[in-house]
Design an enzyme around this catalytic site. Sequence first.
Site, PDB file in Angstrom:
ATOM      1  CD  GLU A  49      -1.320  -2.242   2.219  1.00 22.71           C
ATOM      2  OE1 GLU A  49      -0.162  -2.656   2.029  1.00 22.71           O
ATOM      3  OE2 GLU A  49      -2.067  -2.732   3.091  1.00 22.71           O
ATOM      4  CB  CYS A  80      -1.074   0.273   5.170  1.00 27.87           C
ATOM      5  SG  CYS A  80       0.542  -0.427   4.737  1.00 27.87           S
TER       6      CYS A  80
HETATM    7 ZN   LIG Z   1       0.746  -2.342   5.916  1.00 30.39          ZN
END
Ligand SMILES: [Zn+2]
Length: 143
Positions: A49, A80
């Site tokens: 990500e 993330c």
């Molecule tokens: Zn992550």
Amino acid sequence: MDRALRLAADAAAADEIPVGAVVLDPAGRILAEGRNNREETADPTGHAEIVALRAAAAAQGSWNLTGCTLVVTMEPCVMCAGAILQSRIGRVVFGAWDDKAGAAGSLYDVLRDRRLPYRAEVVGGVREDEAVAQLRAFFAERR
Ligand SMILES: [Zn+2]
């Protein structure tokens, strides 16, 4: 998700945990992509990500990814999810749920926490069987 699953397979082939991600622009076109590269880069933030968000921001020339969608093969972790909110991504679509460290609805729900100033729409479990199979195969090989 097709592209994200392929990126995850590339990660597995490179001995990285198989997670792949793509960022779609507001029109639904692929703006950027990424896969786990933590081993290769020796970077603790090398999650798919983060890699995809950085590439998308670079491609756009702006950190602000309002109107974009992040598609990722596994539920984002806390780090993330934080980066997703900072990027102002409006929508996150993911494959496998992560009961151990997920921050998009399983363990935590950082992306939809009403105490935070920004939130993202979440669609989980998309092509979940394929994403789970990739992860299981990777870890089974290493035990
Ligand atoms: Zn992550």
